[in-house]
Design a protein around this motif. Sequence first.
Motif, mmCIF file in Angstrom:
data_model
loop_
_atom_site.group_PDB
_atom_site.id
_atom_site.type_symbol
_atom_site.label_atom_id
_atom_site.label_comp_id
_atom_site.label_asym_id
_atom_site.label_seq_id
_atom_site.Cartn_x
_atom_site.Cartn_y
_atom_site.Cartn_z
ATOM 1 N N TYR A 100 3.065 -3.072 1.291
ATOM 2 C CA TYR A 100 1.952 -2.924 2.224
ATOM 3 C C TYR A 100 1.042 -1.844 1.658
ATOM 4 C CZ TYR A 100 -0.555 -2.721 6.681
ATOM 5 O OH TYR A 100 -1.518 -2.792 7.661
ATOM 6 N N LEU A 101 -0.186 -2.213 1.332
ATOM 7 C CA LEU A 101 -1.125 -1.315 0.670
ATOM 8 C C LEU A 101 -2.276 -0.990 1.601
ATOM 9 C CD1 LEU A 101 -1.311 -3.244 -2.722
ATOM 10 C CD2 LEU A 101 0.282 -1.419 -2.102
ATOM 11 N N ILE A 102 -2.725 0.255 1.562
ATOM 12 C CA ILE A 102 -3.900 0.678 2.331
ATOM 13 C C ILE A 102 -4.924 1.219 1.341
ATOM 14 C CG2 ILE A 102 -4.792 2.121 4.189
ATOM 15 C CD1 ILE A 102 -1.948 2.296 5.295
ATOM 16 N N SER A 103 -6.100 0.616 1.349
ATOM 17 C CA SER A 103 -7.172 1.004 0.436
ATOM 18 C C SER A 103 -8.359 1.521 1.223
ATOM 19 C CB SER A 103 -7.611 -0.195 -0.416
ATOM 20 O OG SER A 103 -6.500 -0.784 -1.070
ATOM 21 N N ARG A 104 -9.175 2.320 0.565
ATOM 22 C CA ARG A 104 -10.371 2.853 1.200
ATOM 23 C C ARG A 104 -11.608 2.177 0.628
ATOM 24 N NH1 ARG A 104 -11.313 6.869 4.358
ATOM 25 N NH2 ARG A 104 -9.278 7.833 4.011
ATOM 26 N N GLN A 105 -12.399 1.607 1.522
ATOM 27 C CA GLN A 105 -13.685 1.035 1.146
ATOM 28 C C GLN A 105 -14.764 1.754 1.951
ATOM 29 O OE1 GLN A 105 -13.705 -3.234 1.507
ATOM 30 N NE2 GLN A 105 -11.904 -3.493 0.210
ATOM 31 N N GLY A 106 -15.426 2.709 1.304
ATOM 32 C CA GLY A 106 -16.370 3.554 2.021
ATOM 33 C C GLY A 106 -15.622 4.410 3.018
ATOM 34 N N THR A 153 5.433 4.918 -6.068
ATOM 35 C CA THR A 153 4.628 5.791 -6.920
ATOM 36 C C THR A 153 3.933 5.001 -8.014
ATOM 37 O OG1 THR A 153 6.100 7.665 -6.512
ATOM 38 C CG2 THR A 153 4.707 7.778 -8.469
ATOM 39 N N ALA A 154 4.663 4.102 -8.652
ATOM 40 C CA ALA A 154 4.079 3.304 -9.735
ATOM 41 C C ALA A 154 2.883 2.490 -9.248
ATOM 42 C CB ALA A 154 5.146 2.374 -10.321
ATOM 43 N N LEU A 155 3.001 1.895 -8.075
ATOM 44 C CA LEU A 155 1.909 1.076 -7.548
ATOM 45 C C LEU A 155 0.691 1.927 -7.205
ATOM 46 C CD1 LEU A 155 3.807 -1.498 -5.302
ATOM 47 C CD2 LEU A 155 3.253 -1.615 -7.739
ATOM 48 N N MET A 156 0.936 3.153 -6.736
ATOM 49 C CA MET A 156 -0.187 4.046 -6.465
ATOM 50 C C MET A 156 -0.958 4.353 -7.737
ATOM 51 S SD MET A 156 -0.925 4.883 -3.385
ATOM 52 C CE MET A 156 -2.085 6.122 -3.953
ATOM 53 N N VAL A 157 -0.280 4.471 -8.850
ATOM 54 C CA VAL A 157 -0.947 4.802 -10.106
ATOM 55 C C VAL A 157 -1.819 3.648 -10.581
ATOM 56 C CG1 VAL A 157 -0.597 5.383 -12.548
ATOM 57 C CG2 VAL A 157 0.822 6.463 -10.795
ATOM 58 N N THR A 190 -4.810 -1.202 -6.351
ATOM 59 C CA THR A 190 -4.497 -2.302 -5.443
ATOM 60 C C THR A 190 -4.262 -3.628 -6.151
ATOM 61 O OG1 THR A 190 -5.817 -1.244 -3.704
ATOM 62 C CG2 THR A 190 -5.300 -3.574 -3.422
ATOM 63 N N LYS A 191 -5.159 -4.068 -6.973
ATOM 64 C CA LYS A 191 -5.063 -5.391 -7.589
ATOM 65 C C LYS A 191 -3.813 -5.513 -8.443
ATOM 66 C CE LYS A 191 -7.618 -8.692 -10.462
ATOM 67 N NZ LYS A 191 -8.888 -8.934 -11.228
ATOM 68 N N GLU A 192 -3.583 -4.544 -9.308
ATOM 69 C CA GLU A 192 -2.413 -4.580 -10.172
ATOM 70 C C GLU A 192 -1.135 -4.364 -9.362
ATOM 71 O OE1 GLU A 192 -0.239 -4.721 -13.905
ATOM 72 O OE2 GLU A 192 -2.016 -5.641 -12.987
ATOM 73 N N ALA A 193 -1.218 -3.584 -8.295
ATOM 74 C CA ALA A 193 -0.049 -3.361 -7.441
ATOM 75 C C ALA A 193 0.431 -4.675 -6.831
ATOM 76 C CB ALA A 193 -0.377 -2.347 -6.353
ATOM 77 N N LEU A 248 -6.953 2.684 -3.843
ATOM 78 C CA LEU A 248 -5.667 2.670 -3.160
ATOM 79 C C LEU A 248 -5.275 4.078 -2.714
ATOM 80 C CD1 LEU A 248 -3.248 0.932 -2.304
ATOM 81 C CD2 LEU A 248 -2.244 1.349 -4.567
ATOM 82 N N VAL A 249 -4.943 4.221 -1.426
ATOM 83 C CA VAL A 249 -4.589 5.540 -0.896
ATOM 84 C C VAL A 249 -3.159 5.606 -0.360
ATOM 85 C CG1 VAL A 249 -6.946 6.231 -0.382
ATOM 86 C CG2 VAL A 249 -5.643 4.962 1.341
ATOM 87 N N SER A 250 -2.511 4.461 -0.159
ATOM 88 C CA SER A 250 -1.143 4.453 0.344
ATOM 89 C C SER A 250 -0.456 3.166 -0.072
ATOM 90 C CB SER A 250 -1.125 4.582 1.870
ATOM 91 O OG SER A 250 0.180 4.436 2.391
ATOM 92 N N ALA A 251 0.797 3.290 -0.509
ATOM 93 C CA ALA A 251 1.588 2.120 -0.895
ATOM 94 C C ALA A 251 2.977 2.252 -0.290
ATOM 95 C CB ALA A 251 1.680 2.005 -2.414
ATOM 96 N N THR A 252 3.374 1.259 0.498
ATOM 97 C CA THR A 252 4.707 1.203 1.078
ATOM 98 C C THR A 252 5.469 0.049 0.445
ATOM 99 O OG1 THR A 252 4.014 2.153 3.195
ATOM 100 C CG2 THR A 252 6.034 0.858 3.204
#
Length: 347
Positions: A317-323, A295-299, A302-305, A277-281
């Motif tokens: 709205y979450l942005i994750s990095r895959q490769g 902030t809590a969700l970033m810690v 993604t799944k737990e957020a 996870l790289v960004s959480a709105t």
Amino acid sequence: MIGDLMRPALALAFLLCMAGCQQSPDVTRMSGPIFGTQWHLTYHGAGTNVDEQVVTQLIQDAFAVVDGSMNHYQPDSMLSRLNAAEAQTAMEVDWDFALVFNTALDIYYATDGAYDPSVSPLINLWGFGPKGPTRRPSGNQLEETQKFVGLNAFAWDLSSRTFVKRDAMAMLDFSSIAKGYAVDLGADALDELGIANFMLEVGGEVQVRGKSPRGDQWRLAIEEPVPGVGGKIFTAISVSDVGIATSGDYRNFFESEGRRYSHLIDPRTGFPIEHDLVSATVIHPSTMLADAWATALMVVGTKEALRLANTYDLAVYLISRQGDELISSYNDDMMPWLLASENGEGQ
């Protein structure tokens, strides 16, 4: 958790209505410095009886409450005085301090300690606090510092607003919640003045009320979370009568021996976060809650957020990095805000 109230927001929500859209003639914009960043206000439809100087003073008065209570860069703030106090010294805190702590405490329990208002010693150890510089601490330093992290280092009675530190090294940190609270105080002050349509922002934490100058919802954008690439839009939202906050790990970090260390510290491990996870709105009626939960969700990742968002009625709205690819995910509560944007509202 974020280690600095005074630094700009991690993923600034770009205020699209500020440029390139038709404005009505009674739009007022103002801004000023606060918390080491800037506040911005746009409002309209207030009528000629609303004095701009009065509006500015109300906003500054609201922010001064937070500055004097929770700013750990102010040596005479309530937070700084508590952090500097000796062990077993009882201190009565102000009402705003108690309210913010109680909110942080709820999220602490909801996340099993992933969000921890006592994380400040670890933030300082990694150099993301007021003194810096950023550095990788030794194993011994981490082990020693973690003894002072955790709410068992404090005793409190919120009915009397009394705090006692069990250890002189224990400290509280409201940097991931105080700006959101300041925005809420400012928004309430505007509401009491009779200003129904406005957008108030402090370093990326935003509260919007009523309609935009176009007569529809306010349009904001979520930044693409790429280091060194500011201003590129990843997606847009159309919102009204809510608070919005974005947290990310791509602006504030340092590199050591080929490894990147984020400013977001997991209090449970003592180390900067390392996951996809790289960004959480977060969108919530309270900007304070949106700020802290982002902030809590970033810690937690993604799944737990997503699980926490659905449990606690957060639109995320979450942005994750895959490769090398950025992947978005969001819950049902976020869909109306995204659909409004995608359907062309606010164009």
